[in-house]
Design a protein around this motif. Structure first.
Motif, PDB file in Angstrom:
ATOM      1  N   PRO A  64     -13.445  -0.467  -7.155  1.00 17.82           N
ATOM      2  CA  PRO A  64     -12.274  -0.417  -6.266  1.00 17.82           C
ATOM      3  C   PRO A  64     -11.762   1.008  -6.091  1.00 17.82           C
ATOM      4  O   PRO A  64     -11.794   1.816  -7.023  1.00 17.82           O
ATOM      5  N   SER A  65     -11.294   1.292  -4.915  1.00 16.86           N
ATOM      6  CA  SER A  65     -10.708   2.604  -4.652  1.00 16.86           C
ATOM      7  C   SER A  65      -9.239   2.607  -5.062  1.00 16.86           C
ATOM      8  O   SER A  65      -8.572   1.572  -5.059  1.00 16.86           O
ATOM      9  N   LEU A  66      -8.721   3.752  -5.417  1.00 18.23           N
ATOM     10  CA  LEU A  66      -7.317   3.904  -5.811  1.00 18.23           C
ATOM     11  C   LEU A  66      -6.825   5.238  -5.263  1.00 18.23           C
ATOM     12  O   LEU A  66      -7.374   6.286  -5.590  1.00 18.23           O
ATOM     13  N   ASN A  67      -5.766   5.180  -4.427  1.00 12.96           N
ATOM     14  CA  ASN A  67      -5.248   6.388  -3.800  1.00 12.96           C
ATOM     15  C   ASN A  67      -3.727   6.390  -3.887  1.00 12.96           C
ATOM     16  O   ASN A  67      -3.082   5.341  -3.782  1.00 12.96           O
ATOM     17  N   ALA A  68      -3.162   7.548  -4.087  1.00 12.56           N
ATOM     18  CA  ALA A  68      -1.712   7.729  -4.130  1.00 12.56           C
ATOM     19  C   ALA A  68      -1.304   8.651  -2.994  1.00 12.56           C
ATOM     20  O   ALA A  68      -2.059   9.546  -2.593  1.00 12.56           O
ATOM     21  N   SER A  96       8.817   9.413   0.928  1.00 14.28           N
ATOM     22  CA  SER A  96       8.195   8.101   0.716  1.00 14.28           C
ATOM     23  C   SER A  96       7.024   8.268  -0.239  1.00 14.28           C
ATOM     24  O   SER A  96       6.399   9.336  -0.311  1.00 14.28           O
ATOM     25  N   TYR A  97       6.706   7.192  -0.963  1.00 12.08           N
ATOM     26  CA  TYR A  97       5.653   7.218  -1.973  1.00 12.08           C
ATOM     27  C   TYR A  97       4.884   5.910  -1.910  1.00 12.08           C
ATOM     28  O   TYR A  97       5.455   4.854  -1.571  1.00 12.08           O
ATOM     29  N   GLY A  98       3.589   5.995  -2.226  1.00 20.09           N
ATOM     30  CA  GLY A  98       2.804   4.778  -2.186  1.00 20.09           C
ATOM     31  C   GLY A  98       1.531   4.867  -3.003  1.00 20.09           C
ATOM     32  O   GLY A  98       1.014   5.961  -3.268  1.00 20.09           O
ATOM     33  N   ILE A  99       1.032   3.748  -3.407  1.00 24.12           N
ATOM     34  CA  ILE A  99      -0.251   3.615  -4.103  1.00 24.12           C
ATOM     35  C   ILE A  99      -1.007   2.483  -3.434  1.00 24.12           C
ATOM     36  O   ILE A  99      -0.445   1.401  -3.200  1.00 24.12           O
ATOM     37  N   SER A 100      -2.274   2.738  -3.101  1.00 24.36           N
ATOM     38  CA  SER A 100      -3.079   1.706  -2.445  1.00 24.36           C
ATOM     39  C   SER A 100      -4.419   1.569  -3.149  1.00 24.36           C
ATOM     40  O   SER A 100      -4.962   2.540  -3.688  1.00 24.36           O
ATOM     41  N   GLY A 102      -8.299  -0.721  -2.800  1.00 24.89           N
ATOM     42  CA  GLY A 102      -9.108  -1.637  -2.010  1.00 24.89           C
ATOM     43  C   GLY A 102     -10.496  -1.772  -2.589  1.00 24.89           C
ATOM     44  O   GLY A 102     -10.982  -0.884  -3.303  1.00 24.89           O
ATOM     45  N   VAL A 103     -11.134  -2.878  -2.287  1.00 24.83           N
ATOM     46  CA  VAL A 103     -12.487  -3.124  -2.775  1.00 24.83           C
ATOM     47  C   VAL A 103     -13.226  -3.971  -1.761  1.00 24.83           C
ATOM     48  O   VAL A 103     -12.634  -4.831  -1.098  1.00 24.83           O
ATOM     49  N   TYR A 289       1.412  -0.591  -2.692  1.00 23.08           N
ATOM     50  CA  TYR A 289       2.788  -0.507  -3.204  1.00 23.08           C
ATOM     51  C   TYR A 289       3.438   0.704  -2.549  1.00 23.08           C
ATOM     52  O   TYR A 289       2.892   1.813  -2.584  1.00 23.08           O
ATOM     53  N   ASN A 290       4.653   0.503  -1.945  1.00 19.65           N
ATOM     54  CA  ASN A 290       5.335   1.577  -1.237  1.00 19.65           C
ATOM     55  C   ASN A 290       6.820   1.571  -1.600  1.00 19.65           C
ATOM     56  O   ASN A 290       7.414   0.517  -1.859  1.00 19.65           O
ATOM     57  N   THR A 291       7.413   2.744  -1.583  1.00 21.24           N
ATOM     58  CA  THR A 291       8.852   2.889  -1.790  1.00 21.24           C
ATOM     59  C   THR A 291       9.311   4.154  -1.085  1.00 21.24           C
ATOM     60  O   THR A 291       8.476   4.971  -0.640  1.00 21.24           O
ATOM     61  N   ARG A 292      10.650   4.330  -0.993  1.00 18.32           N
ATOM     62  CA  ARG A 292      11.171   5.475  -0.273  1.00 18.32           C
ATOM     63  C   ARG A 292      12.555   5.841  -0.822  1.00 18.32           C
ATOM     64  O   ARG A 292      13.192   5.048  -1.510  1.00 18.32           O
TER      65      ARG A 292
END
Length: 478
Positions: A64-68, A96-100, A102-103, A289-292
């Motif tokens: 799985p990929s993991l990106n911030a 804003s901040y996020g982590i995604s 995918g696989v 996951y996202n926040t701001r």
């Protein structure tokens, strides 16, 4: 005269280098050094390393990929005040901040095929490197034998020169005694001078052949480079006993030309599988996951204690006032950073399905190209086997011819040696003049050179056949 001076300089350079050399290289040392320092071999090693990286890429497709992500921006200009609704020039800041992650769950077995192809590509790169080593071994062996031949040729010329020197002394004595005319000693002197030139040329050939071998090895400083002088017995022709068919059978299992061609066909077939997999749907899973947060002050509303209500209207008919709470609004300090992040965060997740329907015939065309590539590699594989068979049969016939030439040269030398001994006996008793004797001596010398040349040619062609059978470099002995 110019050639004589050039040869003399080359010989003096050789003698100087010979006097200072500290090591004589064996064939195995030459081969090892060439393999370690040859540019083509280094490039082949790089290709193997690149193939290893392709394999890691293929393995990574299963993980799985993991990106911030993070962003912080400022906006300056005429914007609406969120409290008063009035347009005013102001500066606002937002982040804003996020982590995604995918696989790929299913892609028509494409990832599996790519991993298999990467492993096959590593093997193909290794085969290419091994073939380069075989070619380098052959070039080094040929140059090594050329140096040995020139050394042996020089030894023969020096031996013959010593015989001519003794003959010159003997002839001079006979001329001084009046037994032979002065023309005989002049003839021998001319032969003696001609042999000196041949010796200088032979010494120069040694220098040139050593330089050629050093260049193949990529030696930067080859002034003191020389090779060991092994004792070369009569060539062993055991390889010829296997016959051309036996050598070809061994070559099909061991030679890298065939392995490379077969591996290229396998790679083309794997590419065809990858192309066909593009027709299948692709199913991916994702989660984000996202926040701001913002640097603007918080919007506050409170009831005015001095004027808790305000009239908003009058009831028709009764003229009764309609009131509502009188709230006042203000902009306070921004909420704490982490409080905003906690309050404004969110998670999204799900599945995505992509079904190829029409892409301008790109998938279909790629499949057709892959099929044509498979057919082309099959033809190249067939051609490689035909070329190998032709080369082996040609090399086998060349070795057979070299053996006959070598055996014939041995017989010719024996005959010329007997003729020379007979001519020397006649010359010593005055029954043969110096010109005829020198002709007999020259024929004997030529027979020696022909035997030496045919011997080394025979040895080299036998080694070519041994390499066709897949012999290891360390087993190629002289």
């Amino acid at each position: 005269m110019k050639k004589f001076i050039i040869c003399s300089i080359a010989v003096l350079s050789f003698a100087f280098a010979k006097a200072q050399q500290t090591k004589q290289w064996t064939l195995q040392e030459c081969v090892d050094y060439a393999i370690q320092n040859n540019i083509n071999i280094k490039q082949a090693d790089i290709n193997i390393a690149q193939a290893e990286l392709d394999k890691k890429d293929a393995i990574g497709a299963f993980i799985p990929s993991l990106n911030a992500s993070a962003s912080n921006s400022w906006n300056t200009g005429l914007t609406q005040n969120v409290v008063t609704g009035v347009l005013q020039t102001q500066t606002t800041r937002n982040s804003s901040y996020g982590i995604s992650s995918g696989v790929t769950l299913f892609a028509g077995m494409r990832n599996q095929y790519r991993l298999q192809r990467a492993k096959m590509s590593i093997l193909a790169s290794q085969y290419n490197a091994e073939q380069l080593e075989d070619n380098i071994l052959l070039n080094v062996a040929n140059s090594y034998l050329n140096v040995l031949f020139n050394k042996e040729n020089l030894k023969q010329l020096e031996t013959q020169h010593e015989v001519t020197r003794k003959q010159l002394e003997q002839t001079q004595q006979l001329v001084d005694a009046g037994s032979l005319p002065r023309g005989d000693v002049l003839e021998v002197q001319a032969t003696f001078a001609n042999e000196e030139q041949q010796i200088l040329a032979a010494q120069n050939n040694i220098v040139i052949s050593r330089i050629t071998l050093a260049q193949i090895l990529n030696l930067e400083d080859f002034k003191f480079f020389d090779i060991a002088d092994p004792d070369l017995d009569d060539p062993s022709a055991f390889i010829l006993d296997q016959g051309a068919d036996g050598i070809y059978a061994a070559a099909t299992e061991n030679r890298y030309e065939i392995k490379i061609a077969e591996q290229n066909t396998a790679l083309a077939e794997q590419d065809l599988k990858i192309a066909k997999s593009s027709r299948m749907p692709t199913l991916n899973a994702f989660i984000n996951y996202n926040t701001r947060e913002s640097g603007q002050g918080s919007f506050n509303s409170f009831l005015d204690p001095n004027n808790p209500t305000r009239q908003i209207g009058i009831v028709e008919g009764t003229n009764q006032s309609v009131v509502a709470p009188n709230f006042s609004t203000t902009i306070g300090n921004p909420d704490p950073f982490f409080d905003q992040l906690s309050r404004n965060d969110g998670i999204s997740y799900g599945l995505s399905l992509s079904v190829p329907i029409f892409n301008g015939w790109s998938v279909t065309n790629n499949v057709k190209r892959s099929k044509l590539n498979v057919e082309n590699n099959l033809l190249q594989e067939t051609q490689a086997k035909l070329d190998l068979k032709q080369n082996i049969y040609q090399a086998y016939n060349d070795a057979q011819g070299s053996r006959l030439t070598y055996e014939s040269a041995q017989k010719a030398l024996s005959a010329r040696e007997l003729a020379y001994e007979y001519a020397q006996e006649r010359y010593n008793v005055g029954l043969m003049n110096a010109f005829d004797f020198n002709q007999s001596q020259a024929q004997w010398t030529n027979a020696q050179s022909n035997l030496l040349r045919s011997k080394y040619d025979y040895i080299f062609k036998l080694k070519v056949l041994e390499l066709f059978t897949g012999i290891a470099p360390e087993d190629l002995k002289f």
